[in-house]
Design a protein around this motif. Structure first.
Motif, PDB file in Angstrom:
ATOM      1  N   TYR A   6       0.700  -1.397   0.027  1.00  0.00           N
ATOM      2  CA  TYR A   6       0.098  -0.023   0.026  1.00  0.00           C
ATOM      3  C   TYR A   6       0.977   1.310  -0.056  1.00  0.00           C
ATOM      4  O   TYR A   6       1.889   1.341   0.841  1.00  0.00           O
ATOM      5  N   ARG A   8       0.525   5.418  -0.662  1.00  0.00           N
ATOM      6  CA  ARG A   8      -0.124   6.792  -0.449  1.00  0.00           C
ATOM      7  C   ARG A   8       0.423   7.645  -1.356  1.00  0.00           C
ATOM      8  O   ARG A   8       1.558   8.386  -1.077  1.00  0.00           O
ATOM      9  N   LEU A  37      -6.164   3.214  -6.253  1.00  0.00           N
ATOM     10  CA  LEU A  37      -7.178   3.267  -5.404  1.00  0.00           C
ATOM     11  C   LEU A  37      -7.693   4.794  -5.133  1.00  0.00           C
ATOM     12  O   LEU A  37      -7.120   5.691  -4.707  1.00  0.00           O
ATOM     13  N   GLY A  39     -12.310   5.305  -4.903  1.00  0.00           N
ATOM     14  CA  GLY A  39     -13.218   4.771  -3.979  1.00  0.00           C
ATOM     15  C   GLY A  39     -13.027   3.463  -3.478  1.00  0.00           C
ATOM     16  O   GLY A  39     -13.672   3.196  -2.671  1.00  0.00           O
ATOM     17  N   ILE A  44     -11.555  -3.116  -4.669  1.00  0.00           N
ATOM     18  CA  ILE A  44     -11.477  -3.893  -3.452  1.00  0.00           C
ATOM     19  C   ILE A  44     -12.411  -5.325  -3.512  1.00  0.00           C
ATOM     20  O   ILE A  44     -12.016  -6.309  -3.458  1.00  0.00           O
ATOM     21  N   ASP A  59      -2.955   4.515  -3.268  1.00  0.00           N
ATOM     22  CA  ASP A  59      -3.826   5.396  -2.727  1.00  0.00           C
ATOM     23  C   ASP A  59      -3.789   6.681  -3.495  1.00  0.00           C
ATOM     24  O   ASP A  59      -3.049   7.749  -2.954  1.00  0.00           O
ATOM     25  N   MET A 116     -18.674   6.862  -1.907  1.00  0.00           N
ATOM     26  CA  MET A 116     -17.451   6.613  -2.058  1.00  0.00           C
ATOM     27  C   MET A 116     -16.848   6.438  -3.484  1.00  0.00           C
ATOM     28  O   MET A 116     -15.673   7.192  -3.606  1.00  0.00           O
TER      29      MET A 116
ATOM     30  N   THR B  69      -9.812  -4.533   5.961  1.00  0.00           N
ATOM     31  CA  THR B  69     -10.864  -3.386   5.579  1.00  0.00           C
ATOM     32  C   THR B  69     -11.282  -2.565   7.069  1.00  0.00           C
ATOM     33  O   THR B  69     -11.037  -3.147   8.141  1.00  0.00           O
ATOM     34  N   THR B 109     -13.854  -0.461   2.154  1.00  0.00           N
ATOM     35  CA  THR B 109     -12.802   0.551   2.521  1.00  0.00           C
ATOM     36  C   THR B 109     -11.950   0.098   3.293  1.00  0.00           C
ATOM     37  O   THR B 109     -11.891  -0.609   4.100  1.00  0.00           O
ATOM     38  N   LEU B 110     -10.378   0.227   2.701  1.00  0.00           N
ATOM     39  CA  LEU B 110      -9.379  -0.325   3.317  1.00  0.00           C
ATOM     40  C   LEU B 110      -9.033   0.345   4.710  1.00  0.00           C
ATOM     41  O   LEU B 110      -9.253   1.784   4.724  1.00  0.00           O
ATOM     42  N   ALA B 113      -6.700   3.553   4.042  1.00  0.00           N
ATOM     43  CA  ALA B 113      -7.256   4.672   3.436  1.00  0.00           C
ATOM     44  C   ALA B 113      -8.043   5.373   4.429  1.00  0.00           C
ATOM     45  O   ALA B 113      -8.429   6.510   3.922  1.00  0.00           O
TER      46      ALA B 113
END
Lengths: 338, 203
Positions: A6, A8, A37, A39, A44, A59, A116, B69, B109-110, B113
């Motif tokens: 992950y 950002r 990523l 919404g 996911i 993200d 979202m 999540t 929703t992670l 995040a």
């Protein structure tokens, strides 16, 4: 879900760099090792289903500060790609000057998902074809190129009747894209060498022999905005579905008319739920232009929109349903008070 | 709606294997902004990450798998089991929570995040022993049978009212359509939302 790194991204340059660095050569964008990523409502979900297997997630939500504007001054409309579907649907100027856009967004998904999902992510939404979404089926040319298509002779009630190939009949599932293509939208794309713009109509690719390649975006490229050149107050989005709310379209129509003194000066017709990509029905538009509206004209335009449609065992009903929906949407648009 | 729940078991297996193999688990800040993606790619994404979630006004520091999540963080790591896992694919609304003032499905929703944002769950609605007007309205109107969807219904309903989408039965049905009730308590849910709406709008 498989594990992923992950990351950002706090500015567009970082996002583009991270997405390009992890992009393996010759991989279609949808199978790229790094996925943006926003919404997350498609990504996911498909990662949980093991359909998408990115090694890295970038993200891009921090970019919303610069990429979520709704600019409605003057004729032209500019929508940031990270604007939320719910915010655009609820915007008073959009509802008034571009009702087809507001309604395409309002009639999509649920209130939670619209909160979202972003506009950019929405147009990149993957098909709902059950043979694509369920990895227990071996034959899906979109998921595993060259493996065949289980939908051709399977339960294909939800599948496309326009823009299909002998490789894939998966339906493009979105609503907003039909409004964009009808209104001659431009899409702004941010990549390594800055931004470029192209007609929205050139974003999606019909399946042809490569159903795994769904768009003309390159790895490392992100949609940053959409522009619509002029207002269309006389426009509607109609959607027929199995449930009254919160369901994908069996057939939908995005219609925009410019009527002066009873004469149709310009007409836009786009179809959803029935085609493999956002579908512009230019034959129908040609029939309408320069004519006075009546119900017979609406029916002829609807016939023209589906002239090339090819039904299969379970989805032929979409052709007659789609025609009636187009005719009804044209009637609604022509009688709107604007 | 889906039985594909391989994610947690595969994550568990990997950790168990690594622990068994004597590999040290090093805390990692994979959530850091992208500095050098080539460096970042060399990190092991299977290692836990640290994240601070702000839930119902309290900060909680967690060490979790990056795949976690918000729903699983709440239920499995924070003991907040009010938010329910129905479909785990964003289709049923049982996991609805508020992030900021927006209703979202926490299953898509992670947790990473959602860092830095205010999360409100069903556990955060009441004031002491005094129920939130929407909770009271669900009881008054018998707006459930089995109750499994109810926390999601209530969170969604609170947001529905605040969005201004509770003006008519038709509006309530449309804007509550993201919350499925298999007991079909829908008429009573609409009545509950109507009852609570004026109280909520008064603040």
């Amino acid at each position: 879900m498989r594990s992923f790194l992950y990351q950002r991204a706090t500015d567009p340059g970082m996002a583009v760099q991270a997405l390009s660095a992890a992009a393996a050569a010759n991989n279609p964008l949808t199978q790229a090792a790094a996925q943006p990523l926003a919404g997350g409502t498609t990504l996911i979900d498909l990662m949980k289903l093991d359909v998408m297997r990115p090694a890295a997630i970038v993200d891009i939500n921090p970019l919303a500060r610069g990429w979520s504007g709704i600019e409605t001054g003057g004729e032209k409309l500019r929508l940031g790609a990270l604007a939320k579907m719910s915010d655009v649907a609820a915007h008073a100027d959009i509802q008034r000057h571009y009702p087809v856009i507001a309604n395409s967004l309002r009639l999509a998904a649920s209130a939670q998902l619209r909160n979202m999902a972003t506009l950019g992510g929405n147009v990149m939404q993957r098909t709902r074809c059950s043979y694509f979404r369920d990895t227990s089926y071996d034959n899906c040319n979109k998921r595993i190129p060259g493996s065949g298509c289980a939908a051709m002779d399977g339960v294909n009630r939800m599948h496309a009747v326009l823009g299909t190939s002998d490789q894939c009949i998966a339906t493009y599932p979105g609503d907003f894209a039909q409004a964009l293509i009808a209104l001659d939208a431009t899409v702004e794309i941010t990549g390594k060498s800055g931004t470029r713009s192209m007609p929205f109509a050139q974003l999606h690719k019909a399946p042809g022999n490569t159903p795994d390649i769904e768009t003309t975006l390159q790895p490392g490229e992100l949609i940053s905005a959409f522009s619509i050149p002029r207002r269309w107050p006389r426009s509607v989005y109609l959607k027929a579905r199995d449930r009254q709310s919160y369901e994908f379209a069996l057939s939908s129509a995005a219609i925009a008319l410019d009527v002066q003194d009873g004469m149709i000066r310009d007409a836009r017709v786009a179809l959803g739920g029935v085609a493999t990509v956002p579908w512009r029905a230019r034959e129908a538009e040609s029939l309408l232009k320069g004519q006075k509206f009546d119900d017979g004209l609406a029916r002829r335009a609807a016939d023209a929109a589906f002239a090339d449609a090819k039904g299969r065992q379970h989805n032929s009903f979409k052709i007659s349903l789609g025609k009636r929906l187009v005719a009804r949407a044209l009637q609604q648009a022509s009688t709107m008070e604007v | 709606m889906s039985d594909k729940s391989s994610s947690r078991s595969s994550g568990f297996d990997r950790r168990a294997f690594m622990a068994g193999a004597g590999i040290a688990l090093v805390p990692l800040t994979a959530r850091a902004a992208v500095q050098d993606p080539t460096q970042a790619a060399a990190q092991d994404p299977a290692l836990p990450v640290e994240v601070t979630l702000r839930v119902n006004g309290q900060d909680k520091r967690l060490r979790i798998d990056a795949r976690t999540t918000v729903l699983d963080a709440l239920r499995e790591h924070m003991g907040l089991t009010g938010s329910k896992k129905g479909c785990d694919h964003g289709q049923c609304g049982a996991c609805t929570v508020l992030i900021g003032d927006r209703r979202v499905v926490s299953c898509l929703t992670l947790a990473l995040a959602a860092e830095g944002q205010e999360i409100t769950t069903i556990e955060g609605l009441a004031t002491g022993d005094r129920l939130h007007p929407m909770q009271q309205a669900f009881i008054d109107n018998d707006a459930f049978q089995c109750g499994y969807c109810t926390p999601g219904q209530i969170m969604s309903a609170v947001a529905c009212v605040k969005e201004g989408h509770a003006g008519s039965d038709e509006d309530i049905r449309e804007y509550m359509s993201g919350n499925i009730c298999r007991c079909a308590a829908y008429p009573n849910i609409v009545a509950a939302v109507k009852q609570a709406a004026p109280d909520i709008m008064k603040g």
